[in-house]
Each structure stands twice: as C-alpha cells, then as structure tokens.
Write a protein that holds these residues in place. Structure first.
Motif, PDB file in Angstrom:
ATOM      1  N   ILE A  24     -13.589  16.145  -4.727  1.00  0.00           N
ATOM      2  CA  ILE A  24     -12.375  16.542  -5.465  1.00  0.00           C
ATOM      3  C   ILE A  24     -11.625  15.301  -5.949  1.00  0.00           C
ATOM      4  CG2 ILE A  24     -10.115  17.671  -5.235  1.00  0.00           C
ATOM      5  CD1 ILE A  24     -11.454  19.580  -3.203  1.00  0.00           C
ATOM      6  N   SER A  25     -11.524  14.329  -5.048  1.00  0.00           N
ATOM      7  CA  SER A  25     -10.829  13.090  -5.397  1.00  0.00           C
ATOM      8  C   SER A  25     -11.542  12.396  -6.568  1.00  0.00           C
ATOM      9  CB  SER A  25     -10.799  12.181  -4.161  1.00  0.00           C
ATOM     10  OG  SER A  25     -10.130  11.007  -4.461  1.00  0.00           O
ATOM     11  N   HIS A  26     -12.847  12.402  -6.490  1.00  0.00           N
ATOM     12  CA  HIS A  26     -13.649  11.791  -7.553  1.00  0.00           C
ATOM     13  C   HIS A  26     -13.502  12.553  -8.867  1.00  0.00           C
ATOM     14  CE1 HIS A  26     -16.887   9.480  -9.291  1.00  0.00           C
ATOM     15  NE2 HIS A  26     -17.493  10.608  -9.663  1.00  0.00           N
ATOM     16  N   TRP A  27     -13.378  13.870  -8.740  1.00  0.00           N
ATOM     17  CA  TRP A  27     -13.220  14.722  -9.940  1.00  0.00           C
ATOM     18  C   TRP A  27     -11.950  14.316 -10.701  1.00  0.00           C
ATOM     19  CZ3 TRP A  27      -9.645  18.150 -11.885  1.00  0.00           C
ATOM     20  CH2 TRP A  27     -10.072  19.013 -12.909  1.00  0.00           C
ATOM     21  N   LYS A  61      -6.032   8.026  -9.622  1.00  0.00           N
ATOM     22  CA  LYS A  61      -6.071   8.456  -8.223  1.00  0.00           C
ATOM     23  C   LYS A  61      -4.902   9.417  -7.962  1.00  0.00           C
ATOM     24  CE  LYS A  61      -8.376   4.499  -6.164  1.00  0.00           C
ATOM     25  NZ  LYS A  61      -8.259   3.355  -5.250  1.00  0.00           N
ATOM     26  N   VAL A  62      -5.163  10.416  -7.161  1.00  0.00           N
ATOM     27  CA  VAL A  62      -4.079  11.346  -6.774  1.00  0.00           C
ATOM     28  C   VAL A  62      -4.087  11.503  -5.258  1.00  0.00           C
ATOM     29  CG1 VAL A  62      -4.091  12.684  -8.932  1.00  0.00           C
ATOM     30  CG2 VAL A  62      -5.570  13.374  -7.040  1.00  0.00           C
ATOM     31  N   LEU A  63      -2.927  11.852  -4.743  1.00  0.00           N
ATOM     32  CA  LEU A  63      -2.872  12.190  -3.305  1.00  0.00           C
ATOM     33  C   LEU A  63      -3.118  13.682  -3.164  1.00  0.00           C
ATOM     34  CD1 LEU A  63       0.180  10.309  -1.728  1.00  0.00           C
ATOM     35  CD2 LEU A  63      -2.225  10.072  -1.154  1.00  0.00           C
ATOM     36  N   LEU A  64      -4.078  14.017  -2.332  1.00  0.00           N
ATOM     37  CA  LEU A  64      -4.402  15.442  -2.152  1.00  0.00           C
ATOM     38  C   LEU A  64      -3.749  15.958  -0.865  1.00  0.00           C
ATOM     39  CD1 LEU A  64      -8.220  15.343  -3.007  1.00  0.00           C
ATOM     40  CD2 LEU A  64      -6.348  16.011  -4.524  1.00  0.00           C
ATOM     41  N   GLN A  65      -2.955  16.979  -1.032  1.00  0.00           N
ATOM     42  CA  GLN A  65      -2.377  17.630   0.160  1.00  0.00           C
ATOM     43  C   GLN A  65      -3.097  18.973   0.316  1.00  0.00           C
ATOM     44  OE1 GLN A  65       1.878  18.044   0.085  1.00  0.00           O
ATOM     45  NE2 GLN A  65       1.890  19.394   1.869  1.00  0.00           N
ATOM     46  N   PRO A 117       0.627  10.624  -7.964  1.00  0.00           N
ATOM     47  CA  PRO A 117       0.996  12.052  -8.051  1.00  0.00           C
ATOM     48  C   PRO A 117       0.363  12.841  -6.900  1.00  0.00           C
ATOM     49  CG  PRO A 117      -0.639  11.528  -9.717  1.00  0.00           C
ATOM     50  CD  PRO A 117      -0.248  10.224  -9.075  1.00  0.00           C
ATOM     51  N   VAL A 118       1.122  13.841  -6.396  1.00  0.00           N
ATOM     52  CA  VAL A 118       0.627  14.657  -5.269  1.00  0.00           C
ATOM     53  C   VAL A 118       0.169  16.015  -5.800  1.00  0.00           C
ATOM     54  CG1 VAL A 118       1.198  15.726  -3.055  1.00  0.00           C
ATOM     55  CG2 VAL A 118       2.231  13.528  -3.704  1.00  0.00           C
ATOM     56  N   VAL A 119      -1.087  16.300  -5.525  1.00  0.00           N
ATOM     57  CA  VAL A 119      -1.626  17.617  -5.909  1.00  0.00           C
ATOM     58  C   VAL A 119      -1.850  18.426  -4.618  1.00  0.00           C
ATOM     59  CG1 VAL A 119      -3.502  18.865  -7.042  1.00  0.00           C
ATOM     60  CG2 VAL A 119      -2.775  16.642  -7.936  1.00  0.00           C
ATOM     61  N   GLN A 120      -1.185  19.573  -4.561  1.00  0.00           N
ATOM     62  CA  GLN A 120      -1.366  20.435  -3.372  1.00  0.00           C
ATOM     63  C   GLN A 120      -2.461  21.453  -3.653  1.00  0.00           C
ATOM     64  OE1 GLN A 120       2.378  22.242  -2.376  1.00  0.00           O
ATOM     65  NE2 GLN A 120       3.274  20.335  -1.649  1.00  0.00           N
ATOM     66  N   THR A 151       0.837  -1.206   0.000  1.00  0.00           N
ATOM     67  CA  THR A 151       0.000   0.000   0.000  1.00  0.00           C
ATOM     68  C   THR A 151       0.867   1.250   0.000  1.00  0.00           C
ATOM     69  OG1 THR A 151      -1.647  -1.196   1.295  1.00  0.00           O
ATOM     70  CG2 THR A 151      -1.846   1.211   1.229  1.00  0.00           C
ATOM     71  N   LYS A 152       1.920   1.222   0.796  1.00  0.00           N
ATOM     72  CA  LYS A 152       2.830   2.367   0.875  1.00  0.00           C
ATOM     73  C   LYS A 152       3.460   2.656  -0.478  1.00  0.00           C
ATOM     74  CE  LYS A 152       6.969   3.814   3.387  1.00  0.00           C
ATOM     75  NZ  LYS A 152       8.015   3.346   4.313  1.00  0.00           N
ATOM     76  N   LYS A 153       3.862   1.566  -1.121  1.00  0.00           N
ATOM     77  CA  LYS A 153       4.489   1.721  -2.440  1.00  0.00           C
ATOM     78  C   LYS A 153       3.499   2.325  -3.432  1.00  0.00           C
ATOM     79  CE  LYS A 153       7.322  -0.949  -5.651  1.00  0.00           C
ATOM     80  NZ  LYS A 153       7.759  -2.312  -6.031  1.00  0.00           N
ATOM     81  N   THR A 154       2.265   1.821  -3.349  1.00  0.00           N
ATOM     82  CA  THR A 154       1.216   2.335  -4.242  1.00  0.00           C
ATOM     83  C   THR A 154       0.982   3.829  -3.992  1.00  0.00           C
ATOM     84  OG1 THR A 154       0.116   0.189  -4.120  1.00  0.00           O
ATOM     85  CG2 THR A 154      -1.172   2.008  -4.998  1.00  0.00           C
ATOM     86  N   LEU A 155       0.890   4.183  -2.697  1.00  0.00           N
ATOM     87  CA  LEU A 155       0.630   5.595  -2.357  1.00  0.00           C
ATOM     88  C   LEU A 155       1.765   6.488  -2.834  1.00  0.00           C
ATOM     89  CD1 LEU A 155      -0.797   5.290   1.294  1.00  0.00           C
ATOM     90  CD2 LEU A 155      -2.044   5.987  -0.748  1.00  0.00           C
TER      91      LEU A 155
END
Lengths: 116, 201
Positions: free
Chosen positions: A65-68, A76-80, A47-50, A39-43
């Motif tokens: 936003i995540s769904h958008w 999937k993106v990581l939202l910061q 890409p990280v979107v701030q 899971t960590k590797k996947t995360l």
C-alpha cells in the motif's frame, strides 16, 4: 523514545524495523537528538491516510500500500491502519477530513436499499 | 272367797258391757254403711243427670254449628256471585276504556316508534361504518408495520448470510487484491487529489 515506548504502538518486529530504518537514514548510523527531531519533523509533514480494513493486514500488504502511494503520487504518506471485520472486504478511507467507503458492506447495503 | 266372787261378778259385768258395746258398734256401722250407699246412689244419679245434660248441650251446639255453617256457605256463595259480577263489570269497563284509548293513541305511537326506529337505524349504520373504516385503517397500518418488520428481518438475515458467506469464502489473497483495487477506484474517484495538490503546492 526507547524500544519499550515504541512497543506500545508498534509490534516488536515493527519497532526493530523502525529503528533500523532510522539508523540507515543517517550517514554514520548514529541516532542523535537532532536527527530524531529532523525525522519527527519529516514524519509530521507527511499526509496521514486512514485506512479501515476488514482484516489485520500483513506487513507485506502494508508495504504494498505504501509503495502504491509512492508509485501513484510520488509521495510518502503515513498510514493509520485499523481493522473492522464488519466491512467484510475492501476498505474505508479518510484523508484531510474526507471519508469514502469502498467496503463490500457498503455495496451490499446499497444493493439491499435499492431492492426494498 | 268373797273377793273371788266379786272378781267374777266384775268380770261378768265387764263382759256384758263389752258385748253391748260391740253390738252398738255393729249397729252403728250398719247404719253408716246404708247411709253411704244411699249417698253414693244419689251422687251417681246426679252424675248421670249431669252427663245427660252435657250430652244434650253438645248435641244442641252441634246442631247450631251445622246451621251456622250452612248459613255461612250460603252467604259466601252469595258474596262470591256478587263479587264476580262486580269484577266482570269492572273488567268490561276497563277494557272498553283501554280499547278507546288505544285506538286514539295507536297512530301517534306508531309514528313515534317508526321515526325513532329510523333515527336509531341511521345512527347505528353510521356507527358501524365508522368502526369498520377505523378497523380497516388499523388493519392496513398493522399490515404495513408487519410487512416492514418482515422485510427488515429478511434484509438483516440476507445481509448476515451474505456477510458470513463472503467472510468464509474470501481468502487473504482475495482480501488484499480487493483492497488494492479499492485504492485504484479511489484514485479514479480523485479521492487522493489533496495528495497531488499537496505535492505540487
């Protein structure tokens, strides 16, 4: 990482949801070291979107936003997410070192500088 | 008896002697008194004479002093007259000399003064002009700075007012809608292009 460590960066509710999702993502519902590493590797590969918002977003909005992103980029993106009330409304975005300001504050500044 | 007789005789003799002594003393006293009166009279005469002499001397001195004062007054008048004449002559001489000198020098002085006046006037005009120009520049500079400050303050005030207005008037739903629209705008601007490339890559 136990619950208390998670709570330092996530709220209690978010922590519970994270663990629940983690459990669901495994077939037998058991979290092993290998599964966490996976899971960590996947995360880390996401890409990280701030996003800087003018207010504290609700969980519902975060999911929207995540769904958008999933809908528009099939990814999937990581939202910061941070909040900055001086933006008034809208948001600023940062991705891969690029920055864009879509806040109402910026609109007003542009309007003001054009009229001076 | 005999002794009594002797005693009486002695007493009588003593009485007689005393009588003569008294008489002699009286006569002597009278004589001395007369002599004293005589001396006093003489002294008075001498004093009267001395007084008279003193009065005479004083009178003579007064007369002499009056004469001297008269003479000194005459001398003073005479000297004043001569002094006035001398002063008048000296003044006349000096006036004449000055008039001649003034006539000779007046043209030169006039020319010099006029040229100095012209120079001073030009310098003063130039100085006034420079100061005026400098003052104008400073006023314009000050004006521009103040206008800029006022503009900035107005701008800040308007921005703050607009911010407060928006913050108060925008509901949470509006905020969320604006966020989603901003994401759409970013998509149009191709801000998320790296996501497509990453996916394809």
């Amino acid at each position: 990482m136990d619950n208390s460590q998670l709570e330092t960066i996530l709220t209690l509710e978010q922590s519970k949801k994270f663990i629940s999702n983690l459990e669901k993502s495994h077939l037998n519902g058991k979290i092993t070291k290998e599964s966490v590493e996976k899971t960590k590797k996947t995360l880390l590969s996401l890409p990280v979107v701030q996003l800087n918002l003018a207010f504290e977003p609700s969980q519902e909005l975060i999911e929207k936003i995540s769904h958008w992103f999933l809908k528009n980029y099939s990814q999937k993106v990581l939202l910061q997410i941070n909040s900055d009330p001086s933006l008034i409304a809208g948001l600023t975005l940062s991705l891969n070192g690029f920055y864009k300001d879509y806040s109402l504050k910026k609109v007003l500044e542009n309007y003001s500088s054009k009229n001076v | 008896m005999e002794s009594d007789l002797i005693f009486i005789i002695l007493n009588s003799l003593t009485f007689v002697v005393l009588f003569f002594l008294c008489a002699a003393t009286f006569l002597l006293y009278q004589k001395l008194t007369k002599k004293q009166e005589s001396l006093e009279s003489q002294a008075n005469k001498i004093l009267d004479q001395a007084r008279q002499d003193a009065l005479n001397i004083i009178q003579q001195a007064n007369e002499k002093s009056v004469n001297l004062l008269g003479e000194s007054e005459n001398l003073k008048n005479s000297l004043n007259g001569k002094l006035n004449q001398s002063i008048s002559k000296a003044v006349e001489d000096l006036t004449g000399f000055l008039e001649k000198s003034a006539l000779i020098k007046s043209d030169e002085i006039k020319k010099s003064l006029f040229s100095q006046f012209l120079i001073s006037q030009e310098q003063y005009s130039l100085q006034v002009k420079n100061e005026l120009d400098q003052a104008k520049v400073e006023i314009e500079k000050y004006k521009a700075t103040q206008l800029e400050n006022i503009d900035q303050k107005i701008d800040q005030l308007v921005s703050k007012t607009v911010q407060d207005l928006f913050i108060k008037s925008l509901k949470l739903e509006d905020q969320e809608e604006i966020v989603l629209k901003a994401l759409e705008k970013a998509k149009t601007d191709q801000f998320f292009l790296p996501l497509s490339k990453q996916k394809n890559g």
